[in-house]
Enzyme design. Structure first.
Site, PDB file in Angstrom:
ATOM      1  CD1 TRP A 119      -1.243  -0.655  -3.974  1.00 49.29           C
ATOM      2  CD2 TRP A 119      -1.434   0.533  -6.047  1.00 49.29           C
ATOM      3  NE1 TRP A 119      -1.558  -1.448  -4.799  1.00 49.29           N
ATOM      4  CE2 TRP A 119      -1.791  -0.863  -6.078  1.00 49.29           C
ATOM      5  CE3 TRP A 119      -1.731   1.251  -7.043  1.00 49.29           C
ATOM      6  CZ2 TRP A 119      -2.687  -1.427  -7.291  1.00 49.29           C
ATOM      7  CZ3 TRP A 119      -2.108   0.681  -8.143  1.00 49.29           C
ATOM      8  CH2 TRP A 119      -2.473  -0.463  -8.297  1.00 49.29           C
ATOM      9  CD1 TRP A 128     -17.512  11.998 -18.632  1.00 52.15           C
ATOM     10  CD2 TRP A 128     -18.253  10.040 -17.599  1.00 52.15           C
ATOM     11  NE1 TRP A 128     -16.354  11.006 -18.455  1.00 52.15           N
ATOM     12  CE2 TRP A 128     -16.660   9.999 -17.838  1.00 52.15           C
ATOM     13  CE3 TRP A 128     -18.606   8.866 -16.825  1.00 52.15           C
ATOM     14  CZ2 TRP A 128     -15.952   9.041 -17.665  1.00 52.15           C
ATOM     15  CZ3 TRP A 128     -17.871   8.022 -16.547  1.00 52.15           C
ATOM     16  CH2 TRP A 128     -16.428   7.826 -17.008  1.00 52.15           C
ATOM     17  CG  ASN A 183      -8.675   1.645  -0.002  1.00 52.12           C
ATOM     18  OD1 ASN A 183      -8.623   2.500  -0.733  1.00 52.12           O
ATOM     19  ND2 ASN A 183      -8.266   0.221  -0.138  1.00 52.12           N
ATOM     20  CD  GLU A 229      -2.989  -1.168  -0.168  1.00 50.04           C
ATOM     21  OE1 GLU A 229      -3.277   0.037  -0.771  1.00 50.04           O
ATOM     22  OE2 GLU A 229      -2.939  -2.215  -0.505  1.00 50.04           O
ATOM     23  CD1 TRP A 233     -13.502   9.695 -14.827  1.00 54.31           C
ATOM     24  CD2 TRP A 233     -11.954  10.785 -13.651  1.00 54.31           C
ATOM     25  NE1 TRP A 233     -12.584  10.255 -15.893  1.00 54.31           N
ATOM     26  CE2 TRP A 233     -11.668  10.995 -15.075  1.00 54.31           C
ATOM     27  CE3 TRP A 233     -11.279  11.260 -12.650  1.00 54.31           C
ATOM     28  CZ2 TRP A 233     -10.129  11.577 -15.187  1.00 54.31           C
ATOM     29  CZ3 TRP A 233     -10.059  11.910 -12.882  1.00 54.31           C
ATOM     30  CH2 TRP A 233      -9.680  12.335 -13.876  1.00 54.31           C
ATOM     31  CD1 TRP A 293     -11.281   9.930  -6.581  1.00 54.93           C
ATOM     32  CD2 TRP A 293     -13.267   9.395  -7.813  1.00 54.93           C
ATOM     33  NE1 TRP A 293     -12.642  10.127  -5.774  1.00 54.93           N
ATOM     34  CE2 TRP A 293     -13.640   9.687  -6.649  1.00 54.93           C
ATOM     35  CE3 TRP A 293     -14.066   8.836  -8.643  1.00 54.93           C
ATOM     36  CZ2 TRP A 293     -14.846   9.545  -6.237  1.00 54.93           C
ATOM     37  CZ3 TRP A 293     -15.528   8.771  -8.354  1.00 54.93           C
ATOM     38  CH2 TRP A 293     -15.839   9.166  -6.909  1.00 54.93           C
TER      39      TRP A 293
END
Ligand SMILES: Cc1cc2nc3c(=O)[nH]c(=O)nc-3n(C[C@H](O)[C@H](O)[C@H](O)COP(=O)(O)OP(=O)(O)OC[C@H]3O[C@@H](n4cnc5c(N)ncnc54)[C@H](O)[C@@H]3O)c2cc1C
Length: 472
Positions: free
Chosen positions: A284, A313, A348, A281, A366, A389
């Site tokens: 990341w 969208w 998360n 993590e 988004w 996102w």
């Protein structure tokens, strides 16, 4: 005279720029308070409050080291270069020291500062500090940046197994400097303290390096070994909650790494799934910072996969509002969105569910969700938020494949089987049992609840999203 410029790195310990400044000679510190710029960057009130509280404490700690802190109140960052030049001339500064940030606006600001100060014969030193490895240094065999997390992580593991990045040592107080009108300002918290924050919200997030270390230590001692299993259960305190501290730099990423490997006397050796998963993590986080650095267009609202810019969208402000306020009729989504509004933080797993629901089931842009998260998260960070996102919306690097759309009801049943998390954030459903709470209207639409009906049909909206992405 040396000038250290504090930005998103409000700490004394293991601070690369501060260490170099203090080793080079007598040091003065500067910080810029820029509410207009923060607003442009969608920084959340709870995050600004956290930043200012930490800054007030840092000012006192710097005083004990005889390092005066100059506090400059400005409008936008464009004013900084000239202001720094002015300060440097008044105080006979010979060198400026600051830690590098990966976002586009920050880099532009820093380039302008370098240009102006170097013209005035002032040395400008920017240091890599916010990441484990210098930005731009993790490259594949062709010298290109990695676009896939797995390969990036493998490269990081190779580097870590050779040596762990070192923490900087602490330093002594310097001789007191003669007082100057530039640093007479005591930080005034009141005029900048954002409206609308409750005392309970503020108390959730105590400031200070000691506090951050205590949080980290408690997690390493008590939470790490179960992290791989517990981190996905939103009703548990299964994660470290250090994100807010890392993002404004109360903690350094190196300190986290060393806390993780302390039990191995500082050697890179993975013991157990908890340790492995938490390291991944942290990587990341590293990955998204490197991605943002290498692809500045991501700071400018562009998708990583350019073809996804063609997606039409939906324009549905009422659906967006329902999502923002936690009134979609999908309990796990509503619980997450209400947790965010109440605390400035969201688990998360639930962030992923809420983001995928917005971008896939509601088919809303988004970027609207990214902005809302940024405006409310205490740990809001452009790189991680944008990365998260774009992962969920299948527009990003190494994103989830577009056809793998989470079903929020199954996710809820899997990760909150007893409905404890739902009950905590949705009091109107608290009386429902573990079977019905995930989908209160599943059987009888006429059931009387002070809770909205689902605003979208999960099955058909899933198919709609898949079709739209497939057509790209
Ligand atoms: C849609 C979405 C938006 C997100 N927005 C942000 C954000 O604005 N700021 C932010 O720091 N994280 C963000 N994340 C990542 C992650 O949700 C948070 O870092 C994590 O929930 C913070 O809790 P923690 O500190 O207890 O993390 P832990 O689980 O204890 O992890 C430790 C640290 O590792 C890093 N980390 C963990 N997971 C991730 C991840 N998936 N991506 C990047 N870094 C990670 C964080 O720095 C975190 O504090 C987002 C994820 C999603 C899906």
């Amino acid at each position: 005279m040396q000038l250290i410029w504090f930005r998103q790195d409000l700490r004394l310990h293991d601070h690369t720029a501060l260490w170099h400044a203090t080793q080079a000679g007598p040091t003065i510190a500067v910080v810029f308070i820029s509410p207009k710029q923060w607003q442009l960057h969608d920084d959340a009130p709870i995050k600004i409050d956290f930043y200012l509280r930490q800054l007030a404490q840092l000012q006192q700690q710097l005083q004990q080291l005889n390092i005066p802190l100059i506090i400059r109140h400005i409008g936008l960052w464009q004013e900084i270069a000239a202001d720094l030049q002015n300060i440097a001339q008044q105080l006979k500064i010979t060198a400026l020291h600051a830690n590098i940030e990966c976002d586009y606006n920050e880099r532009q600001r820093d380039a302008e500062v370098r240009q102006l100060l170097e013209q005035a014969n002032i040395q400008v030193n920017y240091y890599h500090d916010r990441t484990l490895f210098p930005l731009g240094s993790i490259r594949n065999q062709s010298g290109q940046p990695y676009q896939v997390f797995g390969a990036f992580k493998k490269k990081c593991y190779e580097h870590l197994s050779l040596s762990l990045p070192r923490c900087y040592p602490t330093f002594e107080a310097q001789q007191a400097l003669t007082a100057h009108p530039l640093w007479q300002t005591q930080l005034e918290l009141q005029p900048f303290c954002p409206q609308g924050l409750s005392i309970q919200q503020i108390e959730l997030w105590p400031i200070g390096e000691a506090q951050a270390f205590a949080l980290l230590d408690t997690f390493i001692e008590a939470g790490l070994s179960h992290y791989a299993e517990d981190r996905d259960v939103p009703a548990m305190h299964g994660t470290s909650k250090i994100g807010a501290y890392l993002n404004i730099g109360i903690l350094s990423i190196r300190q986290c790494l060393h806390a993780l490997f302390r039990s191995q006397q500082g050697h890179f050796h993975i013991e157990g799934r908890g340790q492995q998963t938490w390291l991944d993590e942290l990587l990341w986080r590293e990955f998204y910072q490197h991605i943002l650095f290498d692809h500045p267009r991501l700071s400018q609202h562009q998708p990583f996969q350019l073809k996804t810019a063609r997606i039409q969208w939906r324009d549905a402000p009422e659906d967006l509002h329902a999502w923002q306020q936690g009134l979609t009729g999908i309990p796990i989504v509503d619980a997450g969105m209400r947790q965010l509004l109440a605390t400035g933080w969201m688990h998360n797993r639930v962030r992923m569910i809420c983001a995928m629901f917005l971008s896939k089931n509601l088919l809303l842009d988004w970027r609207l969700g990214e902005q809302w998260f940024m405006q409310h998260l205490i740990d809001g960070d452009l790189a991680a938020n944008n990365g998260g996102w774009q992962w969920c919306a299948s527009t990003g690097t190494d994103a989830v494949p577009y056809f793998r759309i989470f079903n929020p009801i199954s996710q809820s049943q899997k990760f909150d089987p007893q409905g404890d998390y739902l009950r905590q954030w949705l009091p109107e459903l608290a009386h429902l049992d573990a079977k019905h709470i995930h989908q209160p209207y599943a059987k009888k639409q006429e059931i009387e609840l002070n809770y909205p009906l689902p605003i979208v049909d999960l099955k058909s909206s899933r198919l709609r999203a898949i079709e739209i992405f497939k057509a790209l």
